[in-house]
Design a protein around this motif. Structure first.
Motif, PDB file in Angstrom:
ATOM      1  N   VAL A 149       0.876  -1.171   0.000  1.00 49.68           N
ATOM      2  CA  VAL A 149       0.000   0.000   0.000  1.00 49.68           C
ATOM      3  C   VAL A 149       0.910   1.217   0.000  1.00 49.68           C
ATOM      4  N   SER A 150       0.747   2.052  -1.024  1.00 46.63           N
ATOM      5  CA  SER A 150       1.654   3.168  -1.236  1.00 46.63           C
ATOM      6  C   SER A 150       0.859   4.411  -1.622  1.00 46.63           C
ATOM      7  N   SER A 151       1.472   5.544  -1.439  1.00 48.01           N
ATOM      8  CA  SER A 151       0.858   6.806  -1.861  1.00 48.01           C
ATOM      9  C   SER A 151       1.151   7.097  -3.322  1.00 48.01           C
ATOM     10  N   GLY A 152       1.581   6.106  -4.038  1.00 49.23           N
ATOM     11  CA  GLY A 152       1.915   6.262  -5.447  1.00 49.23           C
ATOM     12  C   GLY A 152       3.416   6.293  -5.617  1.00 49.23           C
ATOM     13  N   VAL A 153       3.813   6.606  -6.804  1.00 47.44           N
ATOM     14  CA  VAL A 153       5.231   6.732  -7.114  1.00 47.44           C
ATOM     15  C   VAL A 153       5.641   8.150  -6.759  1.00 47.44           C
ATOM     16  N   LYS A 154       6.774   8.322  -6.110  1.00 48.45           N
ATOM     17  CA  LYS A 154       7.220   9.677  -5.774  1.00 48.45           C
ATOM     18  C   LYS A 154       7.223  10.526  -7.035  1.00 48.45           C
ATOM     19  N   SER A 155       6.692  11.696  -6.912  1.00 52.37           N
ATOM     20  CA  SER A 155       6.512  12.563  -8.068  1.00 52.37           C
ATOM     21  C   SER A 155       7.827  13.061  -8.655  1.00 52.37           C
ATOM     22  N   ILE A 156       8.935  12.809  -7.981  1.00 53.86           N
ATOM     23  CA  ILE A 156      10.233  13.181  -8.553  1.00 53.86           C
ATOM     24  C   ILE A 156      10.708  12.124  -9.542  1.00 53.86           C
ATOM     25  N   LEU A 157       9.994  11.008  -9.606  1.00 51.25           N
ATOM     26  CA  LEU A 157      10.376   9.921 -10.503  1.00 51.25           C
ATOM     27  C   LEU A 157       9.515   9.944 -11.761  1.00 51.25           C
ATOM     28  N   SER A 188      17.538  20.195 -10.915  1.00 56.01           N
ATOM     29  CA  SER A 188      18.435  19.028 -10.955  1.00 56.01           C
ATOM     30  C   SER A 188      18.892  18.734 -12.380  1.00 56.01           C
ATOM     31  N   GLU A 189      18.027  19.004 -13.341  1.00 58.26           N
ATOM     32  CA  GLU A 189      18.414  18.816 -14.740  1.00 58.26           C
ATOM     33  C   GLU A 189      19.396  19.900 -15.176  1.00 58.26           C
ATOM     34  N   ALA A 190      19.175  21.123 -14.687  1.00 57.74           N
ATOM     35  CA  ALA A 190      20.053  22.236 -15.058  1.00 57.74           C
ATOM     36  C   ALA A 190      21.445  22.109 -14.435  1.00 57.74           C
ATOM     37  N   ASN A 191      21.516  21.590 -13.204  1.00 53.68           N
ATOM     38  CA  ASN A 191      22.813  21.520 -12.533  1.00 53.68           C
ATOM     39  C   ASN A 191      23.486  20.140 -12.632  1.00 53.68           C
ATOM     40  N   THR A 232      17.904  11.354  -5.929  1.00 57.69           N
ATOM     41  CA  THR A 232      16.711  11.319  -5.072  1.00 57.69           C
ATOM     42  C   THR A 232      16.914  12.053  -3.750  1.00 57.69           C
ATOM     43  N   PRO A 233      17.982  11.766  -2.980  1.00 53.27           N
ATOM     44  CA  PRO A 233      18.150  12.522  -1.724  1.00 53.27           C
ATOM     45  C   PRO A 233      18.278  14.029  -1.953  1.00 53.27           C
ATOM     46  N   TRP A 234      18.961  14.422  -3.033  1.00 51.03           N
ATOM     47  CA  TRP A 234      19.107  15.846  -3.322  1.00 51.03           C
ATOM     48  C   TRP A 234      17.742  16.462  -3.600  1.00 51.03           C
ATOM     49  N   LEU A 235      16.942  15.773  -4.418  1.00 54.76           N
ATOM     50  CA  LEU A 235      15.621  16.289  -4.762  1.00 54.76           C
ATOM     51  C   LEU A 235      14.722  16.401  -3.533  1.00 54.76           C
ATOM     52  N   LEU A 236      14.732  15.387  -2.688  1.00 49.83           N
ATOM     53  CA  LEU A 236      13.895  15.429  -1.488  1.00 49.83           C
ATOM     54  C   LEU A 236      14.307  16.564  -0.558  1.00 49.83           C
ATOM     55  N   ALA A 237      15.605  16.757  -0.396  1.00 50.61           N
ATOM     56  CA  ALA A 237      16.084  17.859   0.445  1.00 50.61           C
ATOM     57  C   ALA A 237      15.702  19.206  -0.162  1.00 50.61           C
ATOM     58  N   ARG A 238      15.818  19.314  -1.473  1.00 51.29           N
ATOM     59  CA  ARG A 238      15.487  20.584  -2.137  1.00 51.29           C
ATOM     60  C   ARG A 238      13.994  20.885  -2.024  1.00 51.29           C
ATOM     61  N   VAL A 239      13.155  19.870  -2.181  1.00 51.53           N
ATOM     62  CA  VAL A 239      11.706  20.077  -2.046  1.00 51.53           C
ATOM     63  C   VAL A 239      11.372  20.513  -0.625  1.00 51.53           C
ATOM     64  N   SER A 240      11.993  19.904   0.366  1.00 50.66           N
ATOM     65  CA  SER A 240      11.765  20.301   1.756  1.00 50.66           C
ATOM     66  C   SER A 240      12.179  21.754   1.970  1.00 50.66           C
ATOM     67  N   GLU A 241      13.316  22.121   1.382  1.00 50.93           N
ATOM     68  CA  GLU A 241      13.804  23.502   1.492  1.00 50.93           C
ATOM     69  C   GLU A 241      12.833  24.475   0.818  1.00 50.93           C
ATOM     70  N   LEU A 242      12.389  24.153  -0.383  1.00 51.36           N
ATOM     71  CA  LEU A 242      11.493  25.045  -1.127  1.00 51.36           C
ATOM     72  C   LEU A 242      10.133  25.204  -0.445  1.00 51.36           C
ATOM     73  N   THR A 243       9.672  24.155   0.231  1.00 49.20           N
ATOM     74  CA  THR A 243       8.360  24.212   0.888  1.00 49.20           C
ATOM     75  C   THR A 243       8.463  24.595   2.356  1.00 49.20           C
ATOM     76  N   GLN A 244       9.660  24.913   2.800  1.00 49.36           N
ATOM     77  CA  GLN A 244       9.911  25.292   4.196  1.00 49.36           C
ATOM     78  C   GLN A 244       9.356  24.240   5.162  1.00 49.36           C
ATOM     79  N   GLY A 245       9.555  22.962   4.787  1.00 51.61           N
ATOM     80  CA  GLY A 245       9.163  21.844   5.651  1.00 51.61           C
ATOM     81  C   GLY A 245       7.745  21.337   5.457  1.00 51.61           C
ATOM     82  N   ALA A 246       6.934  22.028   4.664  1.00 50.36           N
ATOM     83  CA  ALA A 246       5.542  21.596   4.467  1.00 50.36           C
ATOM     84  C   ALA A 246       5.469  20.217   3.818  1.00 50.36           C
ATOM     85  N   SER A 247       6.458  19.871   3.011  1.00 54.17           N
ATOM     86  CA  SER A 247       6.431  18.556   2.369  1.00 54.17           C
ATOM     87  C   SER A 247       6.543  17.440   3.406  1.00 54.17           C
TER      88      SER A 247
END
Length: 181
Positions: free
Chosen positions: A18-26, A117-120, A130-145
């Motif tokens: 049982v999953s919340s789907g595929v992570k949207s970064i994939l 991530s594609e640009a850099n 994946t870890p970079w993307l998850l950390a960046r999303v957390s940073e961009l959402t100020q922890g809301a993610s």
């Protein structure tokens, strides 16, 4: 290509994931195609066959089947067991409705992080992406993610627990009827 070992594991473990789907970064479409190639049934949980994109109820991709209640999901798993199948099945549960608005905002941050991530060049670094993307999303959402992540986990656990209860109701008579079990 960064392919999660979980996908291959579903081909040899008779479980209901049982999953919340595929992570949207994939790449959701490619992941669903890969699961189909592996022979892993993918079902959505709810009235829609649209596969959830983790933080969003919408991905633009459909699963072949959907189930609307725990008893039906348990019946799918029990039928696989009775047929002697050794693979698992994936049940994708969309984000709870009360978190959908936040999910849409988080998805925008996901899209931004993926573009960055594609640009850099991070996107080409395999398992480092994946870890970079998850950390960046957390940073961009100020922890809301993280708050939405917890809600997703709790919801998936609740649905999984309900499916397990229904499965147990099906499995107990089978075990009692077979003294070798």
């Amino acid at each position: 290509m960064d392919v999660s070992a979980d996908l291959n594991e579903l081909t040899r473990c008779p479980v209901g994931l049982v999953s919340s789907g595929v992570k949207s970064i994939l790449d959701i479409g490619r992941t669903l195609e890969y699961l189909e190639t592996l022979g892993v049934p993918v079902l959505t949980y709810g009235t829609s066959r649209e596969f959830p994109a983790f933080f969003s109820r919408h991905s633009g991709f459909n699963a072949p089947w959907n189930v609307t209640d725990p008893a039906t999901a348990a019946n799918v798993l029990h039928a696989q067991w009775k047929l002697g199948m050794n693979n698992g099945a994936l049940f994708a549960v969309p984000i709870p409705a009360e978190y959908e608005a936040a999910g849409m905002s988080i998805q925008k941050a996901v899209d931004q992080a993926v573009a960055e991530s594609e640009a850099n060049g991070i996107s080409k670094r395999g398992k480092e992406a994946t870890p970079w993307l998850l950390a960046r999303v957390s940073e961009l959402t100020q922890g809301a993610s993280r708050i939405s992540n917890v809600a997703l986990l709790e919801n998936a656990a609740l649905v999984g627990g309900k499916i397990a209860v229904e499965y147990q109701k099906l499995a107990i008579p089978t075990v009692r009827d077979d003294p070798s079990q």
